[in-house]
Motif scaffolding. Sequence first.
Motif, mmCIF file in Angstrom:
data_model
loop_
_atom_site.group_PDB
_atom_site.id
_atom_site.type_symbol
_atom_site.label_atom_id
_atom_site.label_comp_id
_atom_site.label_asym_id
_atom_site.label_seq_id
_atom_site.Cartn_x
_atom_site.Cartn_y
_atom_site.Cartn_z
ATOM 1 N N MET A 1 0.817 -1.307 0.027
ATOM 2 C CA MET A 1 0.103 -0.148 -0.087
ATOM 3 C C MET A 1 0.783 1.093 -0.040
ATOM 4 N N ALA A 2 2.003 1.298 0.927
ATOM 5 C CA ALA A 2 2.859 2.497 0.972
ATOM 6 C C ALA A 2 3.376 2.667 -0.453
ATOM 7 N N HIS A 3 3.804 1.712 -1.158
ATOM 8 C CA HIS A 3 4.514 1.542 -2.592
ATOM 9 C C HIS A 3 3.514 2.409 -3.468
ATOM 10 N N ASN A 4 1.984 2.056 -3.380
ATOM 11 C CA ASN A 4 1.306 2.461 -4.261
ATOM 12 C C ASN A 4 0.885 3.908 -4.149
ATOM 13 N N VAL A 5 0.890 4.305 -2.699
ATOM 14 C CA VAL A 5 0.540 5.836 -2.602
ATOM 15 C C VAL A 5 2.035 6.593 -2.811
ATOM 16 N N ALA A 6 3.088 6.095 -2.518
ATOM 17 C CA ALA A 6 4.349 6.774 -2.931
ATOM 18 C C ALA A 6 4.201 7.134 -4.604
ATOM 19 N N ARG A 7 3.855 5.854 -5.293
ATOM 20 C CA ARG A 7 3.882 5.947 -6.788
ATOM 21 C C ARG A 7 3.038 6.910 -7.271
ATOM 22 N N LEU A 8 1.725 7.129 -6.706
ATOM 23 C CA LEU A 8 0.870 8.297 -7.151
ATOM 24 C C LEU A 8 1.428 9.685 -6.746
ATOM 25 N N ARG A 9 1.917 9.896 -5.576
ATOM 26 C CA ARG A 9 2.414 10.997 -5.278
ATOM 27 C C ARG A 9 3.675 11.542 -5.962
ATOM 28 N N ALA A 10 4.400 10.509 -6.451
ATOM 29 C CA ALA A 10 5.728 10.736 -7.203
ATOM 30 C C ALA A 10 5.001 11.242 -8.724
ATOM 31 N N ARG A 11 4.006 10.585 -9.098
ATOM 32 C CA ARG A 11 3.533 10.743 -10.476
ATOM 33 C C ARG A 11 2.915 12.078 -10.446
ATOM 34 N N LEU A 12 2.176 12.682 -9.443
ATOM 35 C CA LEU A 12 1.666 13.996 -9.623
ATOM 36 C C LEU A 12 2.400 15.042 -9.156
ATOM 37 N N SER A 13 3.627 14.773 -8.596
ATOM 38 C CA SER A 13 4.468 15.684 -8.043
ATOM 39 C C SER A 13 5.262 16.546 -9.441
ATOM 40 N N ARG A 14 5.201 16.029 -10.595
ATOM 41 C CA ARG A 14 5.540 16.843 -11.661
ATOM 42 C C ARG A 14 4.574 17.760 -12.043
ATOM 43 N N PHE A 15 3.109 17.532 -11.585
ATOM 44 C CA PHE A 15 2.407 18.643 -11.855
ATOM 45 C C PHE A 15 2.049 19.538 -10.776
ATOM 46 N N ASP A 16 1.302 20.849 -10.865
ATOM 47 C CA ASP A 16 1.088 21.725 -9.907
ATOM 48 C C ASP A 16 -0.233 21.413 -9.453
ATOM 49 N N VAL A 17 -0.674 20.249 -8.885
ATOM 50 C CA VAL A 17 -1.696 19.761 -8.513
ATOM 51 C C VAL A 17 -1.990 19.315 -7.060
ATOM 52 N N THR A 18 -2.928 19.237 -6.390
ATOM 53 C CA THR A 18 -3.019 18.705 -4.949
ATOM 54 C C THR A 18 -3.709 17.375 -5.061
ATOM 55 N N LEU A 19 -3.489 16.512 -4.255
ATOM 56 C CA LEU A 19 -4.035 15.005 -4.226
ATOM 57 C C LEU A 19 -5.149 15.040 -3.320
ATOM 58 N N ARG A 20 -6.356 14.856 -3.538
ATOM 59 C CA ARG A 20 -7.542 14.895 -2.607
ATOM 60 C C ARG A 20 -8.089 13.166 -2.663
ATOM 61 N N PRO A 21 -7.654 12.446 -1.993
ATOM 62 C CA PRO A 21 -7.907 11.142 -2.154
ATOM 63 C C PRO A 21 -9.219 10.906 -1.882
ATOM 64 N N HIS A 22 -9.917 10.047 -2.615
ATOM 65 C CA HIS A 22 -11.355 9.369 -2.506
ATOM 66 C C HIS A 22 -11.327 8.519 -1.253
ATOM 67 N N LEU A 23 -11.990 8.757 -0.262
ATOM 68 C CA LEU A 23 -11.596 7.698 1.140
ATOM 69 C C LEU A 23 -12.739 6.569 0.878
ATOM 70 N N LYS A 24 -13.717 6.531 -0.133
ATOM 71 C CA LYS A 24 -14.521 5.493 0.079
ATOM 72 C C LYS A 24 -14.047 4.161 -0.065
ATOM 73 N N THR A 25 -12.842 3.975 -0.735
ATOM 74 C CA THR A 25 -12.161 3.032 -1.002
ATOM 75 C C THR A 25 -11.871 2.033 0.168
ATOM 76 N N GLY A 26 -11.041 2.910 1.056
ATOM 77 C CA GLY A 26 -10.781 2.258 2.216
ATOM 78 C C GLY A 26 -11.728 2.227 3.259
ATOM 79 N N LYS A 27 -12.426 3.277 3.644
ATOM 80 C CA LYS A 27 -13.485 3.649 4.581
ATOM 81 C C LYS A 27 -12.904 3.291 5.907
ATOM 82 N N SER A 28 -11.677 3.856 6.089
ATOM 83 C CA SER A 28 -10.969 3.621 7.257
ATOM 84 C C SER A 28 -9.894 4.712 7.666
ATOM 85 N N VAL A 29 -10.028 5.051 8.880
ATOM 86 C CA VAL A 29 -9.389 6.316 9.361
ATOM 87 C C VAL A 29 -7.676 6.090 9.245
#
Lengths: 335, 335
Positions: free
Chosen positions: B1-29
């Motif tokens: 999971m940490a790898h997947n999160v890091a992968r998307l963060r790295a990918r989006l870091s090349r753009f000037d955007v914020t990541l607003r994750p959809h929490l319905k997938t995990g439904k967990s704090v």
Amino acid sequence: MAHNVARLRARLSRFDVTLRPHLKTGKSVDVARAVMASPAGPATVSTLKEAARFAEAGVRDIIYAVGITPDKLGRVLDLRSGGVDLAVVLDTVEQAEAVAAASREAGVRIPALIEIDCDGHRSGILPTDVEKLTAIGQILATDAELRGVLTHAGGSYAARGVAALVACAEEERRAVVDAATILRTADLACPVVSVGSTPTAHYAADLTGVTEVRAGVFVFFDLVMAGIGVCEVDDIALSVMATVIGFQREKGWILTDAGWMAMSRDRGTAKQAVDQGYGVVCDLAGRPYLNLIVADANQEHGIIAVRPGSGGVLPDLAIGDRVRILPNHACSTGA
Amino acid sequence: MAHNVARLRARLSRFDVTLRPHLKTGKSVDVARAVMASPAGPATVSTLKEAARFAEAGVRDIIYAVGITPDKLGRVLDLRSGGVDLAVVLDTVEQAEAVAAASREAGVRIPALIEIDCDGHRSGILPTDVEKLTAIGQILATDAELRGVLTHAGGSYAARGVAALVACAEEERRAVVDAATILRTADLACPVVSVGSTPTAHYAADLTGVTEVRAGVFVFFDLVMAGIGVCEVDDIALSVMATVIGFQREKGWILTDAGWMAMSRDRGTAKQAVDQGYGVVCDLAGRPYLNLIVADANQEHGIIAVRPGSGGVLPDLAIGDRVRILPNHACSTGA
């Protein structure tokens, strides 16, 4: 719901059988009390979590109707020592040996039913497999308790027409009665002979030799049962309240907040004569809009559309208006 | 999971955007905290119940991304007065008028994003519908708050191949940027320009004009995502532990206690090049048995079988042994 419960009770009253309703459909203590013969049971469950929850509510006679595994026997013993007559289900020598070992160790006799395969649908021993049946029966009778035999005519969900349903019910009856006879011939007691599925419970012409009937979805019914012919759409006693959240008028869509989280992903009518999509749409009073279906469902979005070929039109609904949606499978929507 | 999160963060870091994750997938704090930029958010939810639960856990910046209805505005106001910047989503003049009326009545300005339809998948206004966009924008700007525009490229789940995914992402970007331009041309502020789906988040080549990306399933991935090519089967970070409860050796079946209650009824890979049935079976260490799939699922029973045409054999498992099953759709299994 009361009508559906009364209908199955009336139907079974002509036979000498007990109704042991499957509580997984409603998963609710209130619904359980409405369908059980008494607050203490008898009842059927599909998980040990359900068993514990209904035990807390006073149910004392429960079959856990999914094949037992060694790691779950500790929880079974806990529930039994709490005063619940919880019986397990199995279909292999390995499982019987695990139940016997746990019984010896705990100094009690865990009751077990042998699952019989009446139609190749899922699990169970063929009623012609004399060797395996008697081997398991002897292990249980020696160190645990051989409570009886049990089957589920899962194949009846694919049956169409009264003759086919009557035949499924007879096949279900004959499988367990044959298995009980094999055990008794080997001098093994087999007090319980348990069958159960909603279609066969409603269409059995003869239940000679059967002691109890398990059925679950008869309480609410659903579009799969209506498609089989076991009930009318009007009998369905479980619906999802959906609120209109938008329109795509050029596409003929009404969008609601009831997606597959509410409706379930069950597409059980897809192979039936009438495909009900993800559900039939009714007004608040429960009258179906016969020309509408839930054409598609995302996690939290439902798409209501005119039924293909019906020539109908969308009703005049506004944002915030509510509709009732009848589900394909009450067990999954109820869960 | 940490790898997947890091992968998307790295990918989006090349753009000037914020990541607003959809929490319905995990439904967990716990999962939410691992994927959000900070414990306060930002985040996306699919129900007000999720909004309330994550608000309790300290999330302060939330978009409720399912079309709002008048009856839900009371709960939105409650959450906002509790200190949560909760924004709603809408795509009709009626909804905008309801949000404006509730804002006037409460003496606050409820922020709302206008949903844009980028691919005909579900809800939203076409980015060419200047009249409707400006009408809604003006109602919100006058009495509520026009927070921005939002879209979801649901159509990307059906895309195959890198070129198609890049095209979906560009279509998604262009739709919201065009809509924002229409609003700004009408002298309406449009600070947020929000896109989001896991396939497009991973394949966008350009995000000019976009301010934030919503994605959910990237956290765990699943067999649908692997089928699209967005991840490898090895990246899937959510699995269901199933226990062997029986065998039907003549049929080549292993029965487990993980049916569709655990796996979900999602058959999202049925139309893909490789149909994964109800899931891919792995050993406890997570190594897939490449020749096995979950061929069928009842409510609490799963049937593992050799994949058709694979020429494989069933592994040597005993009653009580455990396997891990990778799901088709992490959002439904996680729920």
